[in-house]
Design a protein around this motif. Structure first.
Motif, PDB file in Angstrom:
ATOM      1  N   ALA A   1       0.954  -1.021  -0.081  1.00 42.37           N
ATOM      2  CA  ALA A   1       0.068  -0.089  -0.035  1.00 42.37           C
ATOM      3  C   ALA A   1       0.702   1.272   0.052  1.00 42.37           C
ATOM      4  CB  ALA A   1      -0.818   0.184   0.943  1.00 42.37           C
ATOM      5  N   GLN A   2       2.051   1.174   0.717  1.00 39.13           N
ATOM      6  CA  GLN A   2       2.838   2.483   0.956  1.00 39.13           C
ATOM      7  C   GLN A   2       3.657   2.703  -0.488  1.00 39.13           C
ATOM      8  OE1 GLN A   2       3.406   5.018   2.912  1.00 39.13           O
ATOM      9  NE2 GLN A   2       5.094   5.702   1.590  1.00 39.13           N
ATOM     10  N   ILE A   3       4.083   1.452  -1.115  1.00 38.41           N
ATOM     11  CA  ILE A   3       4.809   1.604  -2.476  1.00 38.41           C
ATOM     12  C   ILE A   3       3.939   2.077  -3.471  1.00 38.41           C
ATOM     13  CG2 ILE A   3       6.038   0.625  -3.958  1.00 38.41           C
ATOM     14  CD1 ILE A   3       7.193  -1.227  -1.663  1.00 38.41           C
ATOM     15  N   ALA A   4       2.623   1.519  -3.605  1.00 39.35           N
ATOM     16  CA  ALA A   4       1.487   1.646  -4.458  1.00 39.35           C
ATOM     17  C   ALA A   4       1.154   3.323  -4.363  1.00 39.35           C
ATOM     18  CB  ALA A   4       0.181   0.867  -4.133  1.00 39.35           C
ATOM     19  N   ARG A   5       0.783   3.927  -3.165  1.00 38.73           N
ATOM     20  CA  ARG A   5       0.631   5.339  -2.908  1.00 38.73           C
ATOM     21  C   ARG A   5       1.874   6.163  -3.587  1.00 38.73           C
ATOM     22  NH1 ARG A   5      -3.833   6.939   0.564  1.00 38.73           N
ATOM     23  NH2 ARG A   5      -2.951   9.070  -0.128  1.00 38.73           N
ATOM     24  N   SER A   6       2.904   5.886  -3.160  1.00 35.97           N
ATOM     25  CA  SER A   6       4.044   6.618  -3.799  1.00 35.97           C
ATOM     26  C   SER A   6       4.226   6.649  -5.348  1.00 35.97           C
ATOM     27  CB  SER A   6       5.280   5.934  -3.067  1.00 35.97           C
ATOM     28  OG  SER A   6       5.720   5.935  -1.811  1.00 35.97           O
ATOM     29  N   LEU A   7       4.061   5.299  -5.864  1.00 39.00           N
ATOM     30  CA  LEU A   7       3.788   5.493  -7.463  1.00 39.00           C
ATOM     31  C   LEU A   7       2.857   6.225  -7.687  1.00 39.00           C
ATOM     32  CD1 LEU A   7       4.741   1.730  -7.792  1.00 39.00           C
ATOM     33  CD2 LEU A   7       6.151   3.453  -8.590  1.00 39.00           C
ATOM     34  N   ALA A   8       1.830   6.232  -7.272  1.00 38.29           N
ATOM     35  CA  ALA A   8       0.526   6.869  -7.593  1.00 38.29           C
ATOM     36  C   ALA A   8       0.670   8.410  -7.518  1.00 38.29           C
ATOM     37  CB  ALA A   8      -0.838   6.583  -6.816  1.00 38.29           C
ATOM     38  N   ARG A   9       1.366   8.882  -6.339  1.00 39.61           N
ATOM     39  CA  ARG A   9       1.816  10.066  -6.158  1.00 39.61           C
ATOM     40  C   ARG A   9       2.676  10.766  -7.234  1.00 39.61           C
ATOM     41  NH1 ARG A   9       3.719   9.640  -1.410  1.00 39.61           N
ATOM     42  NH2 ARG A   9       1.536  10.057  -0.245  1.00 39.61           N
ATOM     43  N   CYS A  10       3.794  10.089  -7.570  1.00 41.61           N
ATOM     44  CA  CYS A  10       4.683  10.505  -8.613  1.00 41.61           C
ATOM     45  C   CYS A  10       4.016  10.445  -9.901  1.00 41.61           C
ATOM     46  CB  CYS A  10       5.978  10.055  -8.389  1.00 41.61           C
ATOM     47  SG  CYS A  10       5.927   8.135  -8.993  1.00 41.61           S
ATOM     48  N   LEU A  11       3.240   9.659 -10.106  1.00 44.37           N
ATOM     49  CA  LEU A  11       2.761   9.547 -11.663  1.00 44.37           C
ATOM     50  C   LEU A  11       1.544  10.317 -11.668  1.00 44.37           C
ATOM     51  CD1 LEU A  11       3.407   5.876 -12.237  1.00 44.37           C
ATOM     52  CD2 LEU A  11       4.716   7.670 -13.102  1.00 44.37           C
ATOM     53  N   ALA A  12       0.961  11.123 -10.539  1.00 39.78           N
ATOM     54  CA  ALA A  12      -0.199  11.954 -10.742  1.00 39.78           C
ATOM     55  C   ALA A  12      -1.389  11.257 -10.996  1.00 39.78           C
ATOM     56  CB  ALA A  12      -0.093  13.059 -11.634  1.00 39.78           C
TER      57      ALA A  12
ATOM     58  N   ASN B   1      -4.632   8.301  -8.805  1.00 37.38           N
ATOM     59  CA  ASN B   1      -5.363   8.357  -8.007  1.00 37.38           C
ATOM     60  C   ASN B   1      -4.739   7.440  -6.678  1.00 37.38           C
ATOM     61  OD1 ASN B   1      -7.664   7.963  -5.937  1.00 37.38           O
ATOM     62  ND2 ASN B   1      -9.205   8.773  -7.567  1.00 37.38           N
ATOM     63  N   GLU B   2      -4.385   8.179  -5.432  1.00 37.26           N
ATOM     64  CA  GLU B   2      -3.740   7.509  -4.405  1.00 37.26           C
ATOM     65  C   GLU B   2      -4.892   6.639  -3.686  1.00 37.26           C
ATOM     66  OE1 GLU B   2      -0.981   9.624  -1.778  1.00 37.26           O
ATOM     67  OE2 GLU B   2      -0.719  11.165  -3.158  1.00 37.26           O
ATOM     68  N   ASP B   3      -6.070   7.422  -3.486  1.00 41.58           N
ATOM     69  CA  ASP B   3      -6.916   6.343  -2.797  1.00 41.58           C
ATOM     70  C   ASP B   3      -7.277   5.139  -3.326  1.00 41.58           C
ATOM     71  OD1 ASP B   3      -7.216   8.418  -0.760  1.00 41.58           O
ATOM     72  OD2 ASP B   3      -8.500   9.658  -1.794  1.00 41.58           O
ATOM     73  N   LEU B   4      -7.689   5.203  -4.696  1.00 41.74           N
ATOM     74  CA  LEU B   4      -7.738   3.997  -5.326  1.00 41.74           C
ATOM     75  C   LEU B   4      -6.707   2.830  -5.336  1.00 41.74           C
ATOM     76  CD1 LEU B   4      -9.382   2.152  -7.405  1.00 41.74           C
ATOM     77  CD2 LEU B   4      -8.582   3.709  -9.331  1.00 41.74           C
ATOM     78  N   ALA B   5      -5.396   3.456  -5.589  1.00 36.56           N
ATOM     79  CA  ALA B   5      -4.312   2.604  -5.578  1.00 36.56           C
ATOM     80  C   ALA B   5      -4.239   1.812  -4.053  1.00 36.56           C
ATOM     81  CB  ALA B   5      -3.119   3.361  -5.803  1.00 36.56           C
ATOM     82  N   GLU B   6      -4.601   2.639  -3.067  1.00 33.45           N
ATOM     83  CA  GLU B   6      -4.337   2.210  -1.813  1.00 33.45           C
ATOM     84  C   GLU B   6      -5.334   1.130  -1.611  1.00 33.45           C
ATOM     85  OE1 GLU B   6      -3.771   3.707   2.871  1.00 33.45           O
ATOM     86  OE2 GLU B   6      -5.139   4.936   1.518  1.00 33.45           O
ATOM     87  N   ALA B   7      -6.613   1.394  -2.062  1.00 31.72           N
ATOM     88  CA  ALA B   7      -7.765   0.348  -1.601  1.00 31.72           C
ATOM     89  C   ALA B   7      -7.422  -0.990  -2.461  1.00 31.72           C
ATOM     90  CB  ALA B   7      -9.004   1.170  -2.228  1.00 31.72           C
ATOM     91  N   ILE B   8      -6.975  -1.043  -3.568  1.00 34.54           N
ATOM     92  CA  ILE B   8      -6.451  -2.122  -4.287  1.00 34.54           C
ATOM     93  C   ILE B   8      -5.475  -2.883  -3.597  1.00 34.54           C
ATOM     94  CG2 ILE B   8      -5.665  -2.980  -6.295  1.00 34.54           C
ATOM     95  CD1 ILE B   8      -6.835  -0.605  -7.681  1.00 34.54           C
TER      96      ILE B   8
ATOM     97  N   LEU C   1      -4.365   2.473 -14.336  1.00 33.86           N
ATOM     98  CA  LEU C   1      -3.063   2.533 -13.879  1.00 33.86           C
ATOM     99  C   LEU C   1      -2.852   2.574 -12.425  1.00 33.86           C
ATOM    100  CD1 LEU C   1      -1.658   5.661 -16.342  1.00 33.86           C
ATOM    101  CD2 LEU C   1      -1.918   3.059 -16.721  1.00 33.86           C
ATOM    102  N   GLU C   2      -3.812   2.947 -11.638  1.00 32.41           N
ATOM    103  CA  GLU C   2      -3.644   2.599 -10.345  1.00 32.41           C
ATOM    104  C   GLU C   2      -3.449   1.127 -10.018  1.00 32.41           C
ATOM    105  OE1 GLU C   2      -5.624   6.560 -11.055  1.00 32.41           O
ATOM    106  OE2 GLU C   2      -5.888   4.887 -11.769  1.00 32.41           O
ATOM    107  N   ALA C   3      -4.009   0.337 -10.733  1.00 32.11           N
ATOM    108  CA  ALA C   3      -3.994  -1.000 -10.487  1.00 32.11           C
ATOM    109  C   ALA C   3      -2.688  -1.540 -10.920  1.00 32.11           C
ATOM    110  CB  ALA C   3      -5.122  -1.928 -11.056  1.00 32.11           C
ATOM    111  N   ARG C   4      -2.210  -1.097 -11.957  1.00 33.10           N
ATOM    112  CA  ARG C   4      -0.890  -1.244 -12.425  1.00 33.10           C
ATOM    113  C   ARG C   4       0.265  -0.843 -11.331  1.00 33.10           C
ATOM    114  NH1 ARG C   4      -1.274   0.051 -18.713  1.00 33.10           N
ATOM    115  NH2 ARG C   4      -3.473  -0.761 -18.964  1.00 33.10           N
ATOM    116  N   CYS C   5      -0.340   0.070 -10.346  1.00 34.67           N
ATOM    117  CA  CYS C   5       0.895   0.660  -9.417  1.00 34.67           C
ATOM    118  C   CYS C   5       0.942  -0.373  -8.368  1.00 34.67           C
ATOM    119  CB  CYS C   5       0.242   1.934  -8.959  1.00 34.67           C
ATOM    120  SG  CYS C   5       0.625   3.105 -10.093  1.00 34.67           S
TER     121      CYS C   5
END
Length: 343
Positions: A84-95, A97-104, A173-177
């Motif tokens: 979850a932490q790494i996915a949020r970091s990836l979502a943040r730097c790629l602009a 949706n961090e919330d979607l990435a974290e939920a997945i 793309l959030e799921a790919r993160c």
């Protein structure tokens, strides 16, 4: 309260990539429901996952080493938090949706078996190749949680959970993160656990891999995230550059050869295989002992007894599986009446 959600929508509209999955708008759920006044749909999904029983059970499920005695070994729960932490970091730097990435990320392993990937392989063998933890994770959130009601998550989260493996084809793309974060996380924390267990020395990692990725967990994770950012930012993709990607795959192959498939780990896997195989056979032939909360799905969705048994076994923690095995197969001594009176 509605202003909080509208503010999130406005921030996303202003700052997120055109390739991001925005929180505003309609997001399909299995059943229609009234939107939350304060939280976006993806924030609501994240909260539902965190508070469900399957998420709590992750703390007692194996990552690599079965039922470790030390306090610092990775469990399925701490792995999930890493992802979850790494996915949020990836979502943040790629602009994105961090919330979607974290939920997945928080839901991606809810259907994992006891005893890690060993348990997954064993159940897959027993069912003729029909068990995959990512598919089971989606089944957990759609069917098994909340007494058979499921968590009623958005389609984007359910799709990301099922397709988080490398061979998956998620819609966002959030799921790919999350898919990238999963591989980044497990390789790096598995190295730390292997060193802690005395199975591996840091110096064993080939020099050519270290030169590309770095000589520590933090450096390797930073290298991976930086590579994905520089290679994918502004594009409809979430990929590492070829050099880092190859080094990461080489590190994964090194781990399989020197950790995952070693005699130390395999010896424990053989014990788990015997145990789960015996339990599976017992529940199939003594179906009446399977809890009603699992059997009721035969009526509600018409599933088979085999599916019910798999649902039950895959939901178990390591400790619970061992306890149930002992209850079924290990003889218990008798305490005679005269001994009771003496005490």
């Amino acid at each position: 309260m509605e202003q909080l959600k509208e503010r999130t929508y406005a921030i996303e509209e202003q700052f997120l990539s055109p390739f991001a999955c925005k929180s505003a708008g309609e997001h399909e759920r299995q059943r229609p429901e009234k939107p939350c006044e304060m939280r976006t749909d993806f924030q609501r999904d994240r909260d539902r996952i965190i508070y469900c029983n399957s998420f709590r059970r992750l703390k007692n499920k194996t990552q690599v080493f079965f039922s470790p005695e030390g306090d610092h070994y990775i469990t399925r729960l701490t792995h999930t938090l890493d992802v979850a932490q790494i996915a949020r970091s990836l979502a943040r730097c790629l602009a994105l949706n961090e919330d979607l990435a974290e939920a997945i990320a928080l839901g991606h392993d809810l259907g994992h078996t006891p005893f890690g990937h060993s348990g997954e392989r064993i159940l897959s063998t027993l069912t003729g190749g029909n068990f995959r933890h990512n598919v089971q994770s989606r089944r957990v959130v759609e069917v098994l949680e909340k007494d058979g009601e499921g968590l009623n998550l958005t389609y984007e989260v359910r799709d990301g959970i099922e397709n988080h493996k490398k061979d998956g084809h998620p819609k966002t793309l959030e799921a790919r993160c999350v898919s990238q974060a999963d591989r980044i996380a497990y390789i790096n924390h598995d190295i730390e656990d292997a060193v802690r267990a005395g199975v591996l020395c840091k110096e064993d990692i080939p020099r050519e891999i270290v030169e590309v990725l770095g000589d520590g967990s933090g450096k390797r994770i930073n290298t991976a995230i930086s590579s994905i950012y520089s290679y994918s930012h502004g594009k409809d993709m979430v990929e590492m550059d070829p050099v880092v990607d190859k080094a990461s795959e080489d590190l994964r192959n090194f781990m399989f050869k020197n950790v995952y498939l070693t005699g130390t780990v395999r010896a424990e896997e053989e014990k788990a295989e015997r145990m789960l195989t015996e339990m599976y056979g017992y529940y199939i032939s003594h179906f009446e002992v399977v809890p009603e909360e699992y059997k009721k799905h035969m009526k509600t969705e018409g599933c088979s007894e085999q599916t019910v048994v798999v649902d039950y076994i895959s939901s178990m923690t390591d400790r619970y599986a061992i306890c149930e095995f002992n209850k079924i197969f290990v003889p218990h001594g008798w305490l005679f009446l005269d001994e009771k009176h003496k005490r």
